[in-house]
Design an enzyme around this catalytic site. Structure first.
Site, PDB file in Angstrom:
ATOM      1  N   HIS A   1      74.013 -58.310   7.379  1.00  0.00           N
ATOM      2  CA  HIS A   1      74.760 -59.337   6.652  1.00  0.00           C
ATOM      3  C   HIS A   1      73.722 -60.368   6.234  1.00  0.00           C
ATOM      4  CE1 HIS A   1      78.643 -61.656   6.056  1.00  0.00           C
ATOM      5  NE2 HIS A   1      77.741 -62.607   5.900  1.00  0.00           N
ATOM      6  N   LEU A   2      73.660 -60.664   4.963  1.00  0.00           N
ATOM      7  CA  LEU A   2      72.687 -61.638   4.467  1.00  0.00           C
ATOM      8  C   LEU A   2      72.759 -62.917   5.296  1.00  0.00           C
ATOM      9  CD1 LEU A   2      70.636 -62.646   2.372  1.00  0.00           C
ATOM     10  CD2 LEU A   2      72.578 -63.281   0.922  1.00  0.00           C
ATOM     11  N   HIS A   3      71.625 -63.362   5.783  1.00  0.00           N
ATOM     12  CA  HIS A   3      71.576 -64.604   6.551  1.00  0.00           C
ATOM     13  C   HIS A   3      70.177 -65.188   6.509  1.00  0.00           C
ATOM     14  CE1 HIS A   3      70.414 -61.478   9.453  1.00  0.00           C
ATOM     15  NE2 HIS A   3      69.779 -62.420  10.135  1.00  0.00           N
ATOM     16  N   TRP A   4      70.126 -66.484   6.663  1.00  0.00           N
ATOM     17  CA  TRP A   4      68.866 -67.228   6.683  1.00  0.00           C
ATOM     18  C   TRP A   4      68.762 -67.945   8.022  1.00  0.00           C
ATOM     19  CZ3 TRP A   4      65.524 -67.252   2.467  1.00  0.00           C
ATOM     20  CH2 TRP A   4      66.025 -66.653   1.308  1.00  0.00           C
TER      21      TRP A   4
END
Length: 110
Positions: free
Chosen positions: A97-100
């Site tokens: 899941h896209l995350h920063w």
């Protein structure tokens, strides 16, 4: 860990998190198992697997996501004097899941 911890645990409410900043489409919260003294995760509330899988139709969401990363990073810099911003891709990305990550300080866990 599940393939998508953020959808399955955080966004579903199964895992309670301490929110740092939130918009209608983006959530920033303190990492549930921090690797650094200050460790914040910023995620879109919509499932996107990775930075590499963003669709052109997600451009507005990406801009909002980056705005939240900037706001959170500015808060960390203001409080601690520095921060790092990181996203992982491919085999380095544990949760799909896209995350920063926005973090500061010494590594406290491997």
């Amino acid at each position: 860990m599940s393939e998508d911890f953020y959808c399955e645990e955080v966004l579903s409410g199964k895992t309670t998190v301490e929110k740092v900043y939130e918009t209608e489409r983006v959530l920033a919260y303190y990492h549930t198992r921090p690797f650094y003294e200050v460790h914040i995760v910023v995620i879109p509330k919509k499932h996107i697997s990775s930075l590499l899988t963003l669709a052109e139709s997600d451009s507005d969401l990406l801009l909002e996501l980056i705005d939240v990363v900037k706001i959170v990073a500015e808060q960390v810099v203001s409080q601690y004097g520095a921060s790092r911003v990181l996203t992982n891709l491919g085999a380095y990305q544990d949760s799909k899941h896209l995350h920063w990550h926005v973090f500061y300080g010494k590594q406290i866990r491997n």
